[in-house]
Write a protein that holds these residues in place. Structure first.
Motif, PDB file in Angstrom:
ATOM      1  N   MET A   1      45.990  97.628  12.457  1.00  0.00           N
ATOM      2  CA  MET A   1      45.715  97.146  11.127  1.00  0.00           C
ATOM      3  C   MET A   1      46.858  96.210  10.739  1.00  0.00           C
ATOM      4  O   MET A   1      48.010  96.526  10.936  1.00  0.00           O
ATOM      5  CB  MET A   1      45.617  98.334  10.181  1.00  0.00           C
ATOM      6  N   ASN A   2      46.504  95.093  10.161  1.00  0.00           N
ATOM      7  CA  ASN A   2      47.476  94.092   9.737  1.00  0.00           C
ATOM      8  C   ASN A   2      47.242  93.817   8.251  1.00  0.00           C
ATOM      9  O   ASN A   2      46.212  93.261   7.874  1.00  0.00           O
ATOM     10  CB  ASN A   2      47.276  92.803  10.547  1.00  0.00           C
ATOM     11  N   TYR A   3      48.156  94.247   7.422  1.00  0.00           N
ATOM     12  CA  TYR A   3      48.034  94.042   5.978  1.00  0.00           C
ATOM     13  C   TYR A   3      48.831  92.815   5.560  1.00  0.00           C
ATOM     14  O   TYR A   3      50.047  92.762   5.739  1.00  0.00           O
ATOM     15  CB  TYR A   3      48.533  95.272   5.217  1.00  0.00           C
ATOM     16  N   ASN A   4      48.120  91.841   5.001  1.00  0.00           N
ATOM     17  CA  ASN A   4      48.749  90.597   4.580  1.00  0.00           C
ATOM     18  C   ASN A   4      47.796  89.909   3.604  1.00  0.00           C
ATOM     19  O   ASN A   4      46.638  89.656   3.952  1.00  0.00           O
ATOM     20  CB  ASN A   4      49.020  89.714   5.804  1.00  0.00           C
ATOM     21  N   ASN A   5      48.271  89.596   2.406  1.00  0.00           N
ATOM     22  CA  ASN A   5      47.395  89.005   1.392  1.00  0.00           C
ATOM     23  C   ASN A   5      46.864  87.630   1.771  1.00  0.00           C
ATOM     24  O   ASN A   5      45.866  87.174   1.232  1.00  0.00           O
ATOM     25  CB  ASN A   5      48.087  88.954   0.034  1.00  0.00           C
ATOM     26  N   GLU A   6      47.513  86.959   2.702  1.00  0.00           N
ATOM     27  CA  GLU A   6      47.029  85.651   3.169  1.00  0.00           C
ATOM     28  C   GLU A   6      46.134  85.789   4.402  1.00  0.00           C
ATOM     29  O   GLU A   6      45.678  84.790   4.959  1.00  0.00           O
ATOM     30  CB  GLU A   6      48.212  84.744   3.469  1.00  0.00           C
ATOM     31  N   LEU A   7      45.891  87.026   4.823  1.00  0.00           N
ATOM     32  CA  LEU A   7      45.077  87.337   6.000  1.00  0.00           C
ATOM     33  C   LEU A   7      45.568  86.599   7.247  1.00  0.00           C
ATOM     34  O   LEU A   7      44.794  86.069   8.036  1.00  0.00           O
ATOM     35  CB  LEU A   7      43.593  87.042   5.729  1.00  0.00           C
ATOM     36  N   LYS A  37      43.896  92.691   3.180  1.00  0.00           N
ATOM     37  CA  LYS A  37      44.829  92.350   2.107  1.00  0.00           C
ATOM     38  C   LYS A  37      45.579  93.607   1.686  1.00  0.00           C
ATOM     39  O   LYS A  37      45.055  94.720   1.782  1.00  0.00           O
ATOM     40  CB  LYS A  37      44.086  91.747   0.918  1.00  0.00           C
ATOM     41  N   ASN A  38      46.798  93.438   1.200  1.00  0.00           N
ATOM     42  CA  ASN A  38      47.640  94.573   0.818  1.00  0.00           C
ATOM     43  C   ASN A  38      46.983  95.466  -0.231  1.00  0.00           C
ATOM     44  O   ASN A  38      47.112  96.680  -0.195  1.00  0.00           O
ATOM     45  CB  ASN A  38      48.987  94.096   0.277  1.00  0.00           C
ATOM     46  N   ASP A  39      46.291  94.869  -1.175  1.00  0.00           N
ATOM     47  CA  ASP A  39      45.733  95.638  -2.291  1.00  0.00           C
ATOM     48  C   ASP A  39      44.221  95.860  -2.162  1.00  0.00           C
ATOM     49  O   ASP A  39      43.565  96.247  -3.111  1.00  0.00           O
ATOM     50  CB  ASP A  39      46.052  94.954  -3.613  1.00  0.00           C
ATOM     51  N   GLU A  40      43.686  95.649  -0.980  1.00  0.00           N
ATOM     52  CA  GLU A  40      42.258  95.793  -0.758  1.00  0.00           C
ATOM     53  C   GLU A  40      41.848  97.262  -0.865  1.00  0.00           C
ATOM     54  O   GLU A  40      42.476  98.146  -0.302  1.00  0.00           O
ATOM     55  CB  GLU A  40      41.930  95.259   0.635  1.00  0.00           C
ATOM     56  N   ILE A  41      40.773  97.502  -1.606  1.00  0.00           N
ATOM     57  CA  ILE A  41      40.233  98.853  -1.755  1.00  0.00           C
ATOM     58  C   ILE A  41      38.886  98.874  -1.052  1.00  0.00           C
ATOM     59  O   ILE A  41      37.977  98.138  -1.417  1.00  0.00           O
ATOM     60  CB  ILE A  41      40.073  99.240  -3.243  1.00  0.00           C
ATOM     61  N   LEU A  42      38.768  99.695  -0.029  1.00  0.00           N
ATOM     62  CA  LEU A  42      37.547  99.708   0.765  1.00  0.00           C
ATOM     63  C   LEU A  42      36.619 100.857   0.390  1.00  0.00           C
ATOM     64  O   LEU A  42      35.559 100.658  -0.137  1.00  0.00           O
ATOM     65  CB  LEU A  42      37.904  99.774   2.249  1.00  0.00           C
ATOM     66  N   ASN A  43      37.010 102.071   0.681  1.00  0.00           N
ATOM     67  CA  ASN A  43      36.193 103.204   0.281  1.00  0.00           C
ATOM     68  C   ASN A  43      37.097 104.318  -0.226  1.00  0.00           C
ATOM     69  O   ASN A  43      38.311 104.211  -0.204  1.00  0.00           O
ATOM     70  CB  ASN A  43      35.265 103.670   1.405  1.00  0.00           C
ATOM     71  N   ASN A  44      36.495 105.379  -0.679  1.00  0.00           N
ATOM     72  CA  ASN A  44      37.275 106.422  -1.345  1.00  0.00           C
ATOM     73  C   ASN A  44      37.770 107.539  -0.438  1.00  0.00           C
ATOM     74  O   ASN A  44      38.311 108.525  -0.913  1.00  0.00           O
ATOM     75  CB  ASN A  44      36.478 107.001  -2.510  1.00  0.00           C
TER      76      ASN A  44
END
Length: 136
Positions: A1-7, A37-44
């Motif tokens: 997994m690569n978290y980066n707001n600029e993808l 993205k760093n602040d991406e919310i996918l599922n709960n």
């Protein structure tokens, strides 16, 4: 997994890829990197995610009687060798086996997994504690 707001790939991921390209030609083609993205919310995460739990979202109501494919497609082995229900069982609340005590294929084809699959394929998600809160 690569978290980066600029993808874009982070430097540490680039370093890992370069190393694998150079040292392990067989493994390199099988690497999959997911950009998020760093602040991406996918599922709960079965209602356990602090940034999207069931009290904050009514979306899970849309899923409570629906089937789920995860236990048909994936097997999650935790660091201690225990096998979780699925990738949304972030805290290992539902253990279906232990690879330190039995073979992975035995766990995958075993009664615990099959019982879960039966319920999820016949719209009985509501009978499974973790699954009934999940919005996946």
């Amino acid at each position: 997994m690569n978290y980066n707001n600029e993808l874009k790939l982070n430097e540490n991921i680039k370093t890992i890829i370069r190393g694998l390209k150079e040292t392990d030609k067989k493994l390199y083609p099988e690497i999959v990197i997911i950009l998020r993205k760093n602040d991406e919310i996918l599922n709960n995460r079965g209602g356990l995610a602090p940034n999207k739990n069931k009290r904050l979202s009514n979306e899970y109501n849309l899923f409570k009687n629906s089937p789920c494919y995860l236990p048909f497609e994936e097997i999650i082995v935790r660091a201690d060798g225990k096998v979780s229900l699925c990738s949304n069982d972030a805290y290992g609340q539902k253990t279906l086996g232990d690879v330190t005590k039995e073979e992975l294929r035995t766990i995958w084809a075993g009664a615990k997994f099959n019982e879960i699959r039966e319920k999820l394929s016949t719209f009985k998600r509501y009978e499974l504690d973790l699954c009934k809160e999940c919005d996946k």
